[in-house]
Design a protein around this motif. Structure first.
Motif, PDB file in Angstrom:
ATOM      1  N   ALA A  18       0.908  -1.144  -0.072  1.00 20.93           N
ATOM      2  CA  ALA A  18       0.049   0.011   0.053  1.00 20.93           C
ATOM      3  C   ALA A  18       0.716   1.305  -0.033  1.00 20.93           C
ATOM      4  O   ALA A  18       0.643   2.239  -0.695  1.00 20.93           O
ATOM      5  N   ALA A  19       2.012   1.248   0.740  1.00 17.95           N
ATOM      6  CA  ALA A  19       2.848   2.376   0.828  1.00 17.95           C
ATOM      7  C   ALA A  19       3.708   2.649  -0.547  1.00 17.95           C
ATOM      8  O   ALA A  19       3.678   3.813  -1.026  1.00 17.95           O
ATOM      9  N   SER A  20       4.122   1.409  -1.158  1.00 19.84           N
ATOM     10  CA  SER A  20       4.500   1.724  -2.605  1.00 19.84           C
ATOM     11  C   SER A  20       3.562   2.200  -3.429  1.00 19.84           C
ATOM     12  O   SER A  20       3.960   3.057  -4.245  1.00 19.84           O
ATOM     13  N   VAL A  21       2.120   1.850  -3.599  1.00 15.42           N
ATOM     14  CA  VAL A  21       1.248   2.500  -4.206  1.00 15.42           C
ATOM     15  C   VAL A  21       1.076   4.064  -4.140  1.00 15.42           C
ATOM     16  O   VAL A  21       1.206   4.818  -5.110  1.00 15.42           O
ATOM     17  N   ALA A  22       1.083   4.180  -2.955  1.00 13.13           N
ATOM     18  CA  ALA A  22       0.856   5.518  -2.507  1.00 13.13           C
ATOM     19  C   ALA A  22       1.904   6.545  -2.824  1.00 13.13           C
ATOM     20  O   ALA A  22       1.948   7.648  -3.289  1.00 13.13           O
ATOM     21  N   SER A  23       3.322   6.019  -2.941  1.00 15.15           N
ATOM     22  CA  SER A  23       4.452   6.621  -3.506  1.00 15.15           C
ATOM     23  C   SER A  23       4.365   6.963  -5.094  1.00 15.15           C
ATOM     24  O   SER A  23       5.198   7.743  -5.342  1.00 15.15           O
ATOM     25  N   LEU A  24       3.357   6.489  -5.720  1.00 11.90           N
ATOM     26  CA  LEU A  24       3.459   6.628  -6.944  1.00 11.90           C
ATOM     27  C   LEU A  24       2.447   7.959  -7.555  1.00 11.90           C
ATOM     28  O   LEU A  24       2.389   8.418  -8.363  1.00 11.90           O
ATOM     29  N   GLY A  25       1.957   8.560  -6.179  1.00 16.23           N
ATOM     30  CA  GLY A  25       1.175   9.604  -6.390  1.00 16.23           C
ATOM     31  C   GLY A  25      -0.167   9.579  -6.715  1.00 16.23           C
ATOM     32  O   GLY A  25      -0.808  10.413  -7.290  1.00 16.23           O
ATOM     33  N   VAL A  26      -0.612   8.625  -6.363  1.00 19.94           N
ATOM     34  CA  VAL A  26      -2.284   8.147  -6.758  1.00 19.94           C
ATOM     35  C   VAL A  26      -2.933   7.906  -5.384  1.00 19.94           C
ATOM     36  O   VAL A  26      -2.407   7.529  -4.373  1.00 19.94           O
ATOM     37  N   THR A  27      -4.137   8.118  -5.408  1.00 19.06           N
ATOM     38  CA  THR A  27      -5.108   7.872  -4.100  1.00 19.06           C
ATOM     39  C   THR A  27      -6.084   6.913  -4.410  1.00 19.06           C
ATOM     40  O   THR A  27      -6.534   6.487  -3.382  1.00 19.06           O
ATOM     41  N   CYS A  28      -6.225   6.231  -5.329  1.00 20.28           N
ATOM     42  CA  CYS A  28      -7.083   4.921  -5.582  1.00 20.28           C
ATOM     43  C   CYS A  28      -6.709   4.181  -6.504  1.00 20.28           C
ATOM     44  O   CYS A  28      -5.529   4.241  -7.347  1.00 20.28           O
ATOM     45  N   GLY A  29      -7.301   2.753  -6.537  1.00 24.35           N
ATOM     46  CA  GLY A  29      -6.665   1.832  -7.621  1.00 24.35           C
ATOM     47  C   GLY A  29      -7.714   0.851  -7.317  1.00 24.35           C
ATOM     48  O   GLY A  29      -8.678   0.280  -6.670  1.00 24.35           O
ATOM     49  N   GLN A  30      -7.254  -0.459  -8.232  1.00 24.24           N
ATOM     50  CA  GLN A  30      -7.949  -1.626  -8.079  1.00 24.24           C
ATOM     51  C   GLN A  30      -6.881  -2.621  -7.668  1.00 24.24           C
ATOM     52  O   GLN A  30      -5.596  -2.519  -7.694  1.00 24.24           O
ATOM     53  N   LEU A  31      -7.441  -3.313  -6.757  1.00 16.67           N
ATOM     54  CA  LEU A  31      -6.695  -4.435  -5.742  1.00 16.67           C
ATOM     55  C   LEU A  31      -6.700  -5.708  -6.696  1.00 16.67           C
ATOM     56  O   LEU A  31      -7.985  -6.524  -6.669  1.00 16.67           O
ATOM     57  N   GLY A  32      -5.729  -6.424  -7.245  1.00 19.47           N
ATOM     58  CA  GLY A  32      -5.661  -7.744  -7.798  1.00 19.47           C
ATOM     59  C   GLY A  32      -5.508  -8.665  -6.451  1.00 19.47           C
ATOM     60  O   GLY A  32      -4.622  -8.731  -5.903  1.00 19.47           O
ATOM     61  N   VAL A  33      -6.504  -9.847  -6.621  1.00 22.12           N
ATOM     62  CA  VAL A  33      -6.554 -10.820  -5.564  1.00 22.12           C
ATOM     63  C   VAL A  33      -5.870 -11.984  -6.062  1.00 22.12           C
ATOM     64  O   VAL A  33      -6.736 -12.812  -6.990  1.00 22.12           O
ATOM     65  N   HIS A  34      -4.588 -12.240  -6.215  1.00 25.71           N
ATOM     66  CA  HIS A  34      -4.198 -13.482  -6.695  1.00 25.71           C
ATOM     67  C   HIS A  34      -4.446 -14.537  -6.152  1.00 25.71           C
ATOM     68  O   HIS A  34      -5.154 -15.000  -5.182  1.00 25.71           O
ATOM     69  N   GLY A  35      -4.231 -15.800  -7.036  1.00 27.56           N
ATOM     70  CA  GLY A  35      -4.971 -16.976  -6.780  1.00 27.56           C
ATOM     71  C   GLY A  35      -4.712 -17.657  -5.485  1.00 27.56           C
ATOM     72  O   GLY A  35      -5.564 -18.463  -5.020  1.00 27.56           O
ATOM     73  N   ALA A  36      -3.509 -17.345  -5.049  1.00 26.76           N
ATOM     74  CA  ALA A  36      -3.143 -18.164  -3.590  1.00 26.76           C
ATOM     75  C   ALA A  36      -3.341 -17.025  -2.596  1.00 26.76           C
ATOM     76  O   ALA A  36      -3.008 -17.268  -1.446  1.00 26.76           O
ATOM     77  N   ALA A  37      -3.893 -15.814  -2.607  1.00 30.92           N
ATOM     78  CA  ALA A  37      -4.016 -14.810  -1.728  1.00 30.92           C
ATOM     79  C   ALA A  37      -4.857 -15.157  -0.516  1.00 30.92           C
ATOM     80  O   ALA A  37      -5.750 -16.019  -0.608  1.00 30.92           O
ATOM     81  N   ASP A  38      -4.382 -15.091   0.746  1.00 32.11           N
ATOM     82  CA  ASP A  38      -5.092 -15.230   2.043  1.00 32.11           C
ATOM     83  C   ASP A  38      -6.119 -14.514   2.175  1.00 32.11           C
ATOM     84  O   ASP A  38      -6.322 -13.247   2.273  1.00 32.11           O
TER      85      ASP A  38
END
Length: 272
Positions: A18-38
């Motif tokens: 989440a911090a890495s995404v915020a560092s790109l200068g954006v405030t929203c997005g889509q969260l991809g939930v990969h096949g083995a995600a908890d």
């Protein structure tokens, strides 16, 4: 668009992602939930806290399933989404779990590639997937969510017929203009106008047309492919779309981050 992990994601904790995404200068997005995600309650709580502390709003939880492959169009047809019979039941169960997971995070919608549907509406696999999508829509409705089908694996007119046949008010599309090009399934702006009011969310992605029938096109950095970003944003405005412009770049590492930063700058220039 960012991921919980997996092939297109970072192997990191939710807080770091989440911090890495915020560092790109954006405030929203889509969260991809990969096949083995908890998808446990503890994992959902941790993701919710991480997103809140970073100031990132997730507008869609995007599903991915174990065993999917985009190695080629025939392999894609055999492995992606809900069309393959051997994995259909377990993937439906996973989709319902992702809807519940997204509800805890406060995410208003989920999305997926449902697979390469048989063209014949009477085909048993077409009928089975249609009924499955209805069940997912009904779970999403109970969770206060929409369900968006990713574009590209069929022409827009066929997708529109499918949406009408499913007949659920919370069903729509996540429009990806580059996918129309990469799959060779139709001119993106014509497709966008065809789907019109059914567009719930969008990707900003670019690419070039396939060199031969049955092959993939090539994904490119935003603005360097065949989509035409200025025309795309203009067409989105024309159909009345007012949602977020979600950048998707399907590579990993520093090149991806550089391309995303460039895409942010381009969209701010175009969209104002």
């Amino acid at each position: 668009m960012f991921w919980t992990g997996g092939v297109l994601g970072e192997d990191a904790a939710p807080e770091e992602i989440a911090a890495s995404v915020a560092s790109l200068g954006v405030t929203c997005g889509q969260l991809g939930v990969h096949g083995a995600a908890d998808l446990s309650a503890d994992s959902a709580a941790r993701w919710k806290a991480a997103l809140s502390s970073s100031g990132i709003e997730v507008v869609t939880a995007f599903m991915n399933f174990e065993g999917e492959s985009y190695e080629s169009i025939p392999v894609c047809a055999a492995t992606v989404g809900f069309v393959p019979r051997k994995t259909r039941h377990e993937r439906e169960a996973r989709a319902l779990q992702i809807s519940d997971f997204a509800k805890v995070l406060g995410v208003p919608g989920i999305a997926a590639h449902i697979g390469c549907l048989p063209e014949d509406p009477a085909d048993p696999d077409h009928v089975a997937v249609l009924e499955l999508v209805r069940r997912i829509c009904d779970r999403c409705a109970r969770n206060g969510q929409t369900f968006a089908l990713e574009t590209g694996q069929e022409p827009a007119a066929e997708l529109l017929d499918f949406l009408r046949a499913v007949d659920r008010p919370n069903l729509g599309v996540n429009f990806d203009p580059a996918n129309m090009i990469l799959y060779g399934s139709g001119e993106p702006m014509e497709a966008l106008q065809t789907l019109g009011s059914h567009v719930l969310t969008v990707h900003c992605k670019d690419g070039t047309w396939p060199e031969a029938e049955g092959e993939w096109g090539r994904e490119t950095p935003l603005g360097s492919g065949d989509v035409g970003m200025e025309r795309y944003v203009e067409t989105l405005r024309a159909i009345g779309y007012t949602g977020p412009l979600v950048i998707e770049r399907e590579i990993v590492g520093e090149e991806q981050r550089a391309d995303i930063r460039q895409a942010v700058a381009l969209l701010r220039q175009i969209a104002g």
